[in-house]
Scaffold this motif. Structure first.
Motif, short mmCIF file in Angstrom:
data_model
loop_
_atom_site.label_atom_id
_atom_site.label_comp_id
_atom_site.label_asym_id
_atom_site.label_seq_id
_atom_site.Cartn_x
_atom_site.Cartn_y
_atom_site.Cartn_z
N ASP A 281 21.08 24.82 54.69
CA ASP A 281 22.16 23.88 54.03
C ASP A 281 22.49 24.21 52.59
O ASP A 281 22.94 23.30 51.88
N GLU A 282 22.63 25.30 52.16
CA GLU A 282 22.97 25.65 50.74
C GLU A 282 24.41 25.42 50.47
O GLU A 282 25.04 25.36 51.62
N ARG A 283 24.47 25.27 49.52
CA ARG A 283 26.20 24.65 49.19
C ARG A 283 26.95 25.99 49.18
O ARG A 283 28.13 25.96 49.05
N ALA A 284 26.33 27.40 48.57
CA ALA A 284 27.05 28.47 48.19
C ALA A 284 26.18 29.47 48.11
O ALA A 284 24.98 29.22 47.68
N ASN A 285 26.76 30.74 48.01
CA ASN A 285 25.94 31.97 48.08
C ASN A 285 26.96 33.16 47.30
O ASN A 285 28.16 32.88 47.67
N GLY A 286 26.33 33.79 46.74
CA GLY A 286 27.12 34.89 46.11
C GLY A 286 26.59 35.86 45.38
O GLY A 286 25.26 36.30 45.45
N VAL A 287 27.36 36.96 45.02
CA VAL A 287 27.21 38.22 44.31
C VAL A 287 27.94 38.32 42.82
O VAL A 287 28.81 37.93 42.77
N ALA A 288 26.85 38.44 41.93
CA ALA A 288 27.70 38.68 40.50
C ALA A 288 27.09 39.88 39.97
O ALA A 288 26.08 40.42 40.10
N PHE A 289 28.17 40.44 38.94
CA PHE A 289 28.02 41.57 38.20
C PHE A 289 28.04 41.36 36.86
O PHE A 289 28.91 40.68 36.44
N THR A 290 27.34 42.01 35.93
CA THR A 290 27.69 41.87 34.62
C THR A 290 28.58 42.96 33.98
O THR A 290 28.26 43.46 33.04
N GLY A 291 29.68 42.90 34.68
CA GLY A 291 30.87 43.64 34.46
C GLY A 291 31.80 43.66 35.47
O GLY A 291 31.48 43.15 36.39
N ASP A 292 32.66 44.62 35.41
CA ASP A 292 33.69 45.00 36.60
C ASP A 292 33.09 46.28 37.21
O ASP A 292 33.00 47.27 36.60
N PRO A 293 32.74 46.16 38.33
CA PRO A 293 32.21 47.34 39.01
C PRO A 293 33.09 48.48 39.35
O PRO A 293 32.59 49.57 39.58
N ILE A 294 34.47 48.10 39.19
CA ILE A 294 35.38 49.48 39.19
C ILE A 294 36.16 49.56 37.95
O ILE A 294 36.03 50.85 37.56
N ASP A 295 36.51 48.85 37.21
CA ASP A 295 37.24 48.91 35.92
C ASP A 295 36.15 48.92 34.75
O ASP A 295 35.98 47.85 34.16
N THR A 302 31.87 39.74 37.02
CA THR A 302 32.56 39.48 38.20
C THR A 302 31.89 38.60 39.17
O THR A 302 30.45 39.00 39.24
N ILE A 303 32.17 37.65 39.70
CA ILE A 303 31.39 36.55 40.60
C ILE A 303 32.30 36.55 41.90
O ILE A 303 33.45 36.01 41.77
N ASN A 304 31.62 36.87 42.96
CA ASN A 304 31.96 36.70 44.35
C ASN A 304 31.36 35.55 45.03
O ASN A 304 29.95 35.68 44.97
N VAL A 305 31.90 34.44 45.60
CA VAL A 305 30.98 33.25 45.99
C VAL A 305 31.80 32.98 47.05
O VAL A 305 33.00 32.91 47.13
N GLN A 306 31.09 32.32 48.26
CA GLN A 306 31.44 31.86 49.41
C GLN A 306 30.71 30.57 49.82
O GLN A 306 29.53 30.02 49.41
N LEU A 307 31.48 29.85 50.36
CA LEU A 307 30.81 28.33 50.74
C LEU A 307 29.84 28.49 51.70
O LEU A 307 29.63 29.33 52.77
N GLY A 308 28.75 27.71 51.58
CA GLY A 308 27.63 27.42 52.44
C GLY A 308 26.98 28.83 52.55
O GLY A 308 26.65 29.68 51.63
#
Length: 418
Positions: A281-295, A302-308
């Motif tokens: 029943d997590e509210r969200a999960n995600g992946v975060a980078f301490t910068g821009d992985p491409i630029d 950079t933070i990508n996060v999704q519901l539940g």
């Protein structure tokens, strides 16, 4: 036609050379083909071999990681995922940690040596250990050259490991005791996550290659069917099966092919296991980078996060994650840029609000300032940190994984919306 041109080479390895005006097809040996393939692919050496003698399961906070030498030793003993978390948790605020312990690679090595099966090798029936099977296949020209054969044989081995392989009872007793000690209840459902010694490195991170499984220490070994004693809403999750599923995933076809592409010596790879909290029943999960992985010019996190619980790395078809970028100055978030919304929220709504992004950004800045990174021959600015996080059912931020990330390297964990 192409089919006609190749008809006489059916089942053979060939070299196809094409120019603007002509083409040529030439039969080649496996040795010639492998020499060509090797010249076209990256080559990654396994720096820390599995330790066959260290067998103690340890809480991640008890694993020494203060020096580069200690971290290398830990990778050989427990694999990259366990070592990364142990290194992170040595300095991370405990409020962002999750209980976890590591199962050494030595137990995987013993399982592979102690279990045998009967199979056809070089036209005759032989009984080989799982470890000797891998060695025999790696020396088999058919296995090395035929993709369909590799897929079928590896699938058969993985099924054999899970269905008939036996885990040592002493290890299972130890795991049950460790679950009770670390999680405060032997009936706590836990998550067993892969931690090989050939993942979470700069040159090869192995993201998404291996398997994670839930396990219940009080479900009977080898059981199936019926409700789990840890969670009556779930089927039984015996520890022995969960452990074998994680170990067997080392020989999944996709994992083998990825290592093969990077010319990693499969004989040097072993599988440790990270045992951590199983979230529901997590509210969200995600992946975060301490910068821009491409630029490289973009210093925003950079933070990508999704519901539940919907996966960010391998999302269901038709879903996209929220993409945010945050500017951090002196350890604090000073600007938030909302680049793309989640497809699972209503228009105008967000997965993480500003306060949550500010908290996450500050945590990332603290980690970036303390986590030891060894860039090797790469420029330090090209090495980011890649963290996985959750917002649990109570709204609490938890950091559950970390690895270095080489900017510009091919990475299957990068969400497509980047």
């Amino acid at each position: 036609s192409p089919l006609t041109a190749f008809a006489s080479f059916d089942g053979e390895l060939v070299r196809l050379a094409v120019s603007d005006l002509i083409y040529s097809i030439e039969k080649v040996s496996l040795a010639e083909a492998e020499q060509f393939w090797a010249a076209q692919r990256p080559s990654v050496a396994v720096e820390h071999l599995p330790d066959p003698d260290f067998e103690a399961t340890l809480d991640v906070l008890s694993i020494a990681t203060a020096t580069a030498e200690a971290r290398g030793l830990a990778v050989g003993r427990f694999g990259g995922k366990v070592t990364g978390l142990a290194t992170l948790y040595a300095t991370l605020d405990p409020s962002y940690q999750t209980p976890a312990f590591g199962v050494p690679t030595a137990h995987y090595l013993r399982f592979m040596q102690d279990n045998s099966w009967t199979l056809t090798v070089a036209g005759s029936q032989q009984t080989l250990s799982y470890a000797d099977t891998i060695a025999a296949w790696l020396a088999d020209p058919t296995f090395r050259s035929d993709t369909a054969v590799r897929r079928a044989w590896l699938h058969a081995l993985a099924a054999e490991m899970v269905q008939r392989g036996k885990v040592g009872p002493a290890l299972l007793d130890d795991l049950r005791a460790r679950v009770a000690a670390v999680f405060g209840d032997d009936a706590a459902m836990v998550r067993l996550r892969s931690s090989s010694n050939a993942e979470d490195g700069l040159e090869f991170n192995g993201a998404g290659l291996y398997r994670s499984e839930s396990g219940c220490a009080v479900d009977p070994d080898g059981s199936s069917g019926g409700a789990s004693a840890c969670d009556p809403d779930k089927g039984r999750r015996p520890l022995d099966r969960a452990l074998k599923l994680v170990w067997a995933s080392l020989w999944d076809f996709g994992a083998f092919e990825e290592r093969e592409y990077y010319q990693i010596d499969h004989r040097d790879v072993g599988m440790g296991v990270l045992v951590s909290t199983r979230y529901e029943d997590e509210r969200a999960n995600g992946v975060a980078f301490t910068g821009d992985p491409i630029d490289a010019e973009d210093g925003r996190y950079t933070i990508n996060v999704q519901l539940g619980e919907v996966d960010v790395v391998s999302p269901p078809a038709g879903t996209t994650a929220e993409l945010d970028r945050v500017t951090v100055t002196n350890g604090e978030v000073v600007a938030i840029d909302r680049v793309a919304p989640s497809s699972l929220v209503e228009p105008g709504e967000v997965v993480l609000d500003d306060a949550q992004l500010q908290e996450l950004g500050a945590v990332l800045a603290g980690v970036a300032g303390t986590y030891p990174v060894e860039p090797g021959e790469h420029a330090p600015e090209d090495v980011l940190l890649d963290l996985e996080f959750k917002i649990d059912a109570q709204g609490k931020l938890v950091i559950k994984q970390i690895r270095p990330f080489l900017r510009g390297a091919s990475d299957p964990s990068l969400p497509t919306c980047l």
